[in-house]
Design an enzyme around this catalytic site. Structure first.
Site, short mmCIF file in Angstrom:
data_model
loop_
_atom_site.label_atom_id
_atom_site.label_comp_id
_atom_site.label_asym_id
_atom_site.label_seq_id
_atom_site.Cartn_x
_atom_site.Cartn_y
_atom_site.Cartn_z
N LYS A 83 6.56 2.07 1.33
CA LYS A 83 5.25 2.67 1.07
C LYS A 83 5.46 4.13 0.73
O LYS A 83 6.10 4.89 1.49
CB LYS A 83 4.41 2.55 2.34
CG LYS A 83 3.00 2.09 2.11
CD LYS A 83 2.38 1.97 3.48
CE LYS A 83 0.99 1.51 3.41
NZ LYS A 83 0.38 1.53 4.74
C1 E4P Z 1 -2.86 0.54 4.48
O1 E4P Z 1 -1.76 0.09 4.18
C2 E4P Z 1 -3.14 1.41 5.62
O2 E4P Z 1 -2.21 1.13 6.65
C3 E4P Z 1 -4.48 1.18 6.25
O3 E4P Z 1 -5.22 0.17 5.62
C4 E4P Z 1 -5.22 2.43 6.59
O4 E4P Z 1 -6.46 2.11 7.15
P1 E4P Z 1 -7.35 3.13 7.99
O5 E4P Z 1 -8.23 3.87 7.06
O6 E4P Z 1 -8.15 2.24 8.90
O7 E4P Z 1 -6.39 4.03 8.73
#
Ligand code: E4P
Length: 212
Positions: A83
């Site tokens: 990522k």
């Molecule tokens: C995506 O890969 C992220 O880990 C995640 O969806 C972030 O979500 P949040 O806005 O609830 O932190």
């Protein structure tokens, strides 16, 4: 649409791995911190539980540093997806990593131009954040996902869309209707998706009938 679980909590992943409907996992630094343990330890544990793409996030910084960190994660297991944050340095890193055959998930995407840039750099996945966008402009998260899906199809990009920052069952419905390839969903929402008050009521009616 594929379902990924958005968590780094091992017990949650163990439980959903038995459901047979989870195709992958996404983690991020906040989620890793909640579980405890280092990112490497947590990711290695997850690879034993789910046979599908598992996103591990690098620290934001210069492209060269993110590339080095990405290579460490990519070596851990064939299912690792690195990522990469949506920054200029991130885009440079994605370009290099994609040429080397390392899968990437460009995260923190909030508009279509970011998504197009990530796709042009060769990202395997992009993650538009529905919930966080809805927090500042309610109801717009779904349009972002829909627009990215349309553009990738219009211009023939292979990059897959992961609807992320999902807060509720309605977000999952919206992501599916928008044609998202994947939704990455927190454990609590995954459980809620399988329920409906009328299902519960119907079961009670059948149970009462069976007693008679
Ligand atoms: C995506 O890969 C992220 O880990 C995640 O969806 C972030 O979500 P949040 O806005 O609830 O932190």
């Amino acid at each position: 649409m594929k379902f990924f679980i958005d968590t780094a909590i091992i017990d949650e992943i163990k439980e959903v791995s038995e459901w047979g409907i989870i195709d992958g996992v996404t983690t991020n630094p906040s989620l890793i911190a909640k579980n405890g343990g280092t990112l490497l330890e947590v990711i290695q544990e997850i690879t034993k539980l789910i046979d599908g793409p598992i996103s591990a996030e690098v620290k934001e910084g210069l492209a060269k540093d993110m590339i080095n960190e990405a290579k460490i994660y990519a070596k851990l297991h064939k299912n690792i997806v690195v990522k990469i944050p949506m920054t200029l340095e991130g885009i440079k890193a994605v370009k290099v990593l994609s040429k080397e055959g390392i899968k990437t998930n460009v995260t923190l995407v909030f508009n279509t131009t970011q998504a197009l840039a990530a796709a042009k750099a060769g990202a395997t996945y992009v993650s538009p954040f529905m919930g966080r966008l809805d927090d500042i402009t309610p109801g717009t998260g779904v349009f972002l996902v829909e627009d990215i899906v349309t553009l990738f199809s219009m211009y023939g990009f292979d990059t897959k869309v992961i609807a992320a920052s999902i807060r509720n069952v309605e977000h999952v419905h919206q992501a599916a209707m928008a044609g998202s390839d994947i939704a990455t969903i927190p454990f609590k929402v995954l459980k809620e998706m399988l329920t409906h008050p009328l299902t519960t009521k119907g079961l009670q009616i059948f149970a009462d009938a069976a007693k008679k």
